[in-house]
Design an enzyme around this catalytic site. Structure first.
Site, mmCIF file in Angstrom:
data_model
loop_
_atom_site.group_PDB
_atom_site.id
_atom_site.type_symbol
_atom_site.label_atom_id
_atom_site.label_comp_id
_atom_site.label_asym_id
_atom_site.label_seq_id
_atom_site.Cartn_x
_atom_site.Cartn_y
_atom_site.Cartn_z
ATOM 1 N N ASP A 1 0.840 -1.207 0.000
ATOM 2 C CA ASP A 1 0.000 0.000 0.000
ATOM 3 C C ASP A 1 0.874 1.255 0.000
ATOM 4 O O ASP A 1 0.829 2.061 0.923
ATOM 5 C CB ASP A 1 -0.925 -0.037 1.221
ATOM 6 C CG ASP A 1 -1.978 1.056 1.182
ATOM 7 O OD1 ASP A 1 -2.239 1.606 0.088
ATOM 8 O OD2 ASP A 1 -2.554 1.368 2.249
HETATM 9 MG MG LIG Z 1 -1.201 3.703 6.286
#
Ligand SMILES: [Mg+2]
Ligand SMILES: Nc1ncnc2c1ncn2[C@@H]1O[C@H](COP(=O)(O)OP(=O)(O)O)[C@@H](O)[C@H]1O
Length: 244
Positions: A166
């Site tokens: 991410d």
């Molecule tokens: Mg984060």
């Protein structure tokens, strides 16, 4: 690293903490009662900053995102201790921290099993920082130099085979001239450098564009190019270093 088991509950910690790690560490109310809760991070409301006797820590309770969140907010399907989210992140952090990569120092993990499911938490050391890449972008504090530094840091992680699941502008913390990468949930170690580094960069590009509402191919072209260039040279440089 130490592992303790009592009933359906496990702890993992640095060896020097193994005699004192306990359940209360993973309970935000416990810290609040002692006036040791320094803050909570917005977002999914699952991250707390703590002033422990051993220093400042960050406690993260893993919560589901997406569709499953509606069904069970923090329960994950059990497939074995070594497969739990927190244990995987703890081990990845240990691996990276030990080789001097700029990431949080892992402190401890708690895993609780209940039936077919488990909940889990991770404690890391707090990284002192004044700002984040996201905030810099918002303030239009947009020196090309900073983008190049971000590229270099990511290149170092990639050279070490570290895949970040991410890679967004909020997961890059800035402390004076140092940049740190955080949030390695679902991250991994890869042993080749095929497509995944580009996928990481593509994710970051989308995040920059979302944050600035500008295009990395137009208004931010030179900045993005500086990031890509230094990523490339850091990747090469560090791969060469490690094969010496
Ligand atoms: Mg984060
Ligand atoms: N080790 C750390 N040091 C300082 N701040 C941290 C640390 N870990 C997390 N944070 C702060 O908490 C926020 C959320 O943590 P993160 O690990 O990114 O979880 P999430 O999955 O919610 O994005 C981060 O954006 C950062 O502001």
């Amino acid at each position: 690293m130490q592992r303790h088991k009592s009933k359906n509950q496990w702890f993992l910690s640095h060896p020097e903490l193994s005699s004192i790690v306990n359940e209360s560490w993973f309970n935000a109310d416990y810290w609040a009662e002692q006036g040791r809760l320094l803050g909570t991070y917005a977002g999914r409301g699952s991250v707390w900053m703590i002033k422990s006797a051993e220093g400042k820590w960050v406690l993260k309770h893993y919560y589901r995102g997406g569709l499953y969140a509606k069904i069970s907010r923090d329960k994950y399907f059990w497939t074995g201790f070594n497969q739990t989210r927190a244990v995987r992140e703890f081990r990845l952090l240990t691996h990276m921290y030990d080789q001097g990569l700029p990431c949080p120092k892992p402190v401890a993990v708690q895993v609780k099993k209940s039936g077919l499911f488990y909940t889990n938490d991770l404690i890391t050391e707090y990284i002192r920082h004044q700002t984040t890449f996201a905030k810099k972008l918002n303030q239009n504090d947009n020196e090309i130099q900073l983008w190049a530094q971000v590229g270099t840091v990511i290149g170092r992680f990639h050279a070490a085979g570290i895949y970040h699941a991410d890679l967004n502008v909020h997961n890059l913390l800035i402390n004076n001239n140092d940049i740190y990468l955080i949030d390695f949930d679902k991250g991994d170690i890869k042993n080749n450098h095929t497509k995944w580094p580009q996928a990481n960069l593509a994710r970051l590009k989308r995040s920059i564009e979302k944050e600035t509402q500008q295009s990395c191919d137009q208004q931010l072209k030179n900045h993005w190019q500086a990031l890509i260039d230094s990523h490339q040279s850091a990747l090469k440089q560090n791969l060469n270093d490690s094969s010496l």
